[in-house]
Design an enzyme around this catalytic site. Structure first.
Site, PDB file in Angstrom:
ATOM      1  N   TYR A   2       7.540  15.712   2.453  1.00 14.44           N
ATOM      2  CA  TYR A   2       6.874  14.165   3.097  1.00 14.44           C
ATOM      3  C   TYR A   2       5.535  14.027   2.564  1.00 14.44           C
ATOM      4  O   TYR A   2       4.441  14.066   2.830  1.00 14.44           O
ATOM      5  CB  TYR A   2       6.125  15.045   4.946  1.00 14.44           C
ATOM      6  CG  TYR A   2       7.173  16.383   5.737  1.00 14.44           C
ATOM      7  CD1 TYR A   2       7.670  15.124   6.713  1.00 14.44           C
ATOM      8  CD2 TYR A   2       7.441  17.180   5.120  1.00 14.44           C
ATOM      9  CE1 TYR A   2       8.851  16.266   7.149  1.00 14.44           C
ATOM     10  CE2 TYR A   2       8.004  18.102   5.869  1.00 14.44           C
ATOM     11  CZ  TYR A   2       8.418  17.503   6.578  1.00 14.44           C
ATOM     12  OH  TYR A   2       9.337  18.851   7.776  1.00 14.44           O
ATOM     13  N   GLU A  26      11.171  12.328   0.768  1.00 14.34           N
ATOM     14  CA  GLU A  26      10.107  11.567   1.771  1.00 14.34           C
ATOM     15  C   GLU A  26      11.300  10.394   2.841  1.00 14.34           C
ATOM     16  O   GLU A  26      11.609   9.470   1.930  1.00 14.34           O
ATOM     17  CB  GLU A  26       8.730  10.300   1.241  1.00 14.34           C
ATOM     18  CG  GLU A  26       8.040   9.210   1.923  1.00 14.34           C
ATOM     19  CD  GLU A  26       8.124   9.400   3.097  1.00 14.34           C
ATOM     20  OE1 GLU A  26       7.017  10.366   3.378  1.00 14.34           O
ATOM     21  OE2 GLU A  26       7.962   8.857   4.142  1.00 14.34           O
ATOM     22  N   ASP A  70       3.262  19.001   4.116  1.00 14.14           N
ATOM     23  CA  ASP A  70       2.484  18.068   4.657  1.00 14.14           C
ATOM     24  C   ASP A  70       2.875  16.942   6.263  1.00 14.14           C
ATOM     25  O   ASP A  70       3.023  16.045   5.588  1.00 14.14           O
ATOM     26  CB  ASP A  70       2.005  16.778   3.759  1.00 14.14           C
ATOM     27  CG  ASP A  70       0.301  16.200   4.545  1.00 14.14           C
ATOM     28  OD1 ASP A  70       0.319  16.190   5.455  1.00 14.14           O
ATOM     29  OD2 ASP A  70      -0.051  14.922   3.279  1.00 14.14           O
ATOM     30  N   CYS A 112      -2.103  17.990  10.254  1.00 14.07           N
ATOM     31  CA  CYS A 112      -2.775  17.651  11.078  1.00 14.07           C
ATOM     32  C   CYS A 112      -2.418  17.439  12.167  1.00 14.07           C
ATOM     33  O   CYS A 112      -2.967  17.122  13.433  1.00 14.07           O
ATOM     34  CB  CYS A 112      -2.376  15.647  10.463  1.00 14.07           C
ATOM     35  SG  CYS A 112      -0.964  15.111  11.546  1.00 14.07           S
TER      36      CYS A 112
HETATM   37  N1  SAH Z   1       1.740  13.167   1.242  1.00 12.45           N
HETATM   38  C1  SAH Z   1       1.194  11.912   1.754  1.00 12.45           C
HETATM   39  C2  SAH Z   1       1.308  11.987   3.466  1.00 12.45           C
HETATM   40  C3  SAH Z   1       1.746  12.445   4.737  1.00 12.45           C
HETATM   41  S1  SAH Z   1       2.206  12.163   5.871  1.00 12.45           S
HETATM   42  C4  SAH Z   1       0.862  11.619   0.770  1.00 12.45           C
HETATM   43  O1  SAH Z   1      -0.038  12.024   0.844  1.00 12.45           O
HETATM   44  O2  SAH Z   1       0.359  10.284   1.086  1.00 12.45           O
HETATM   45  C5  SAH Z   1       3.793  12.482   6.443  1.00 12.45           C
HETATM   46  C6  SAH Z   1       4.926  11.704   5.659  1.00 12.45           C
HETATM   47  O3  SAH Z   1       5.836  12.479   6.086  1.00 12.45           O
HETATM   48  C7  SAH Z   1       4.773   9.792   5.989  1.00 12.45           C
HETATM   49  O4  SAH Z   1       4.469   9.127   4.576  1.00 12.45           O
HETATM   50  C8  SAH Z   1       6.265  10.287   7.576  1.00 12.45           C
HETATM   51  O5  SAH Z   1       6.797   8.651   6.642  1.00 12.45           O
HETATM   52  C9  SAH Z   1       7.689  11.157   6.330  1.00 12.45           C
HETATM   53  N2  SAH Z   1       8.168  11.331   7.054  1.00 12.45           N
HETATM   54  C10 SAH Z   1       7.972  12.023   8.295  1.00 12.45           C
HETATM   55  N3  SAH Z   1       9.767  12.662   9.074  1.00 12.45           N
HETATM   56  C11 SAH Z   1       9.866  13.068   7.681  1.00 12.45           C
HETATM   57  C12 SAH Z   1      10.824  13.220   7.477  1.00 12.45           C
HETATM   58  N4  SAH Z   1      11.541  14.441   8.290  1.00 12.45           N
HETATM   59  N5  SAH Z   1      11.324  13.754   6.163  1.00 12.45           N
HETATM   60  C13 SAH Z   1      10.768  13.578   5.327  1.00 12.45           C
HETATM   61  N6  SAH Z   1       9.161  12.487   5.654  1.00 12.45           N
HETATM   62  C14 SAH Z   1       8.929  12.629   6.968  1.00 12.45           C
END
Ligand code: SAH
Length: 490
Positions: free
Chosen positions: A345, A366, A415, A442
């Site tokens: 993520y 991501e 995350d 979060c």
């Molecule tokens: N660590 C990142 C923010 C994470 S927010 C930073 O510092 O910028 C969570 C992220 O997970 C988002 O970008 C969202 O698009 C992504 N996301 C949501 N579901 C997901 C999945 N199933 N697999 C991978 N990424 C995902």
């Protein structure tokens, strides 16, 4: 005791719910009272009554809580963005610390003593106001027909006129006032959601807190030109707004102004941004730096990662607390340069790039392709060569890379969004059996749920620390470090 609609009750507020509402009990009956804070004794009117609980409207604060303060923003009750701005900041932090602790106990099934032993003090902000680097203001009309900007009143699309949100950058007010003056002077119509007519829908403002660079993007309902105009428009040379140069002249005056753009959105939805952006003045992107901090006192270090931000990119909204959070992630990851690390993520790669300097190899995953593109560019711009990024869902990519290609992990960082990790993703993490897992969350509830799965699979929670990214609101971030202590190859 059971109560019914319109009953008037007196209740002492003991807790705050997930949506920020005060919670108290009268004769065993639970009441949720919006705008009441922990410690208040209030008179309230039951609006909706269920068997064991009800929702009530605050009528009068009989005895104000010792932690009740006058909030900086006079609109906080209508806006709904800051649910607990009426509580003083130390009390907000205590509430958040308890929220995390209670989730771990109630949902995760961890013992109170064990949680208390490992939980470190929550990391608060130095200034709980003006911390957001991004704001999106809807534009509409007031009763007299004048263009106005502000925020949607909680759960509605009525605009509360407010160009000076207490959480945003101080420049927002000047920028919005300049745009509204220009709209008024040249009769530029705000967009009307009901009819789909009008031009200006939203104003997006972003500021690089480290760089001082400011970006303004007007989201417009622009239908485009035919013939020659269309070609110019493709190049971004068209006048998207009447008297565009007049607008630019005004916006240029704000100190730090770096980029002015328009984003075309002609869809009748409540999605704010469209997908086409044209720069009408200055640069296409602003830059900002996220610095690593010393985790003892959170003082700044010299190393940082530079990010380029476009109107459509994802970027953390509270950069100062993000620096603290990610510096803790780096410490918890405990890298010495030999590790293979996964950052699931990963968004635009903020954490991955933070870790890359201390790891042998980082893999980021991501789901949004544009974010991965940004992550790759950010890696290149910072001269980082040991970070590779994959587009896709963590629960698809991770099993695939592990089972098909045999890529392993010494440390996995996750995350995820509020809903937490997918079961498939957690199962693969257990199979990969990294030495450590760092979980950034979060949502303490889904965090606790996922930790239970990982602990049952052989991990032990060693460190827990909450970081407040969103003062005035009920939200809280948590970072957790887990160590493997079961039998390998399970
Ligand atoms: N660590 C990142 C923010 C994470 S927010 C930073 O510092 O910028 C969570 C992220 O997970 C988002 O970008 C969202 O698009 C992504 N996301 C949501 N579901 C997901 C999945 N199933 N697999 C991978 N990424 C995902």
């Amino acid at each position: 005791m059971e109560y019914k609609k319109n009953d008037i009750l007196t209740v002492k507020i003991e807790d705050i719910g997930n949506g920020g509402e005060g919670i108290g009990k009268v004769n065993g009956y639970t009441l949720f009272v919006k705008d009441a804070v922990i410690g208040d004794t209030v008179r309230c009117k039951v609006m909706k009554a269920k068997k064991n609980y009800g929702y009530a409207k605050l009528e009068e604060i009989i005895v104000p809580s010792a932690v009740r303060i006058k909030p900086q923003c006079q609109y906080h009750r209508q806006c709904g963005g800051c649910q607990i701005q009426a509580m003083d900041y130390p009390a907000q932090l205590i509430f958040k610390q308890n929220k995390v602790k209670n989730s771990l106990m109630r949902i995760g099934g961890f013992e109170e003593e064990a949680v208390e032993q490992i939980m470190e003090p929550i990391v608060g902000m130095e200034d709980a106001y003006h911390y957001r680097n991004k704001a999106q203001f809807p534009v509409g009309r007031d009763k007299e027909g004048n263009p106005v900007a502000g925020f949607y009143a909680g759960r509605t699309h009525d605009i509360i006129v407010n160009t000076d949100c207490a959480l945003g950058a101080e420049e927002n007010k000047e920028i919005l006032e300049n745009i509204l003056t220009y709209m008024k002077k040249y009769h530029i119509p705000p967009y009307d959601e009901k009819t789909g007519a009008g031009l200006v829908r939203h104003v997006l403002i972003r500021k690089g807190f480290a760089s001082g660079e400011i970006m303004v993007c007007l989201v417009i309902n622009y239908n485009g030109k035919k013939g020659r105009g269309a070609e110019e428009e493709e190049k971004g040379n068209a006048d998207f707004l009447p008297y565009q140069t007049e607008l630019i002249k005004e916006l240029e005056k704000t100190h730090g102004m770096t980029s002015v753009s328009v984003c075309i959105n002609t869809e009748r939805t409540n999605v704010i941004m469209g997908d086409k952006v044209y720069t009408i003045w200055g640069k296409d992107k602003i830059c900002d730096t996220i610095y690593r901090r010393n985790t003892k006192d959170f003082s700044l270090t010299g190393d940082g990662i530079v990010f380029q931000i476009s109107p459509l990119s994802f970027y953390q909204v509270n950069p100062l607390q993000t620096e603290k959070l990610y510096s803790l992630v780096l410490e918890y990851a405990g890298l010495d340069g030999k590790e293979t690390v996964w950052d699931l993520y990963c968004g635009i790669g903020t954490i991955s790039l933070f870790l890359a300097g201390r790891a042998k190899q980082v893999y980021g995953v991501e789901v949004i392709p544009q974010a991965v593109q940004d992550a790759k560019e950010n890696a290149e711009r910072n001269g980082i060569r040991n970070a590779e990024f994959f587009v896709g869902k963590a629960e698809d990519i991770l099993p695939n890379k592990y089972e098909e290609e045999g890529i392993r992990a010494d440390v996995i960082v996750v995350d995820p969004p509020r809903k937490g990790c997918d079961k498939e993703c957690l199962d693969t993490m257990l199979k990969m059996c990294p030495e450590r897992i760092v979980y950034v969350s979060c949502d303490p509830a889904t965090l606790a749920r996922d930790l239970r799965v990982l602990c049952d699979g052989g991990y032990e929670v060693r460190r827990v620390r909450a970081v407040d990214q969103f003062g005035g609101t009920v939200h809280v971030e948590v970072v957790i470090m887990m160590q493997y202590c079961g039998k390998r190859g399970k």
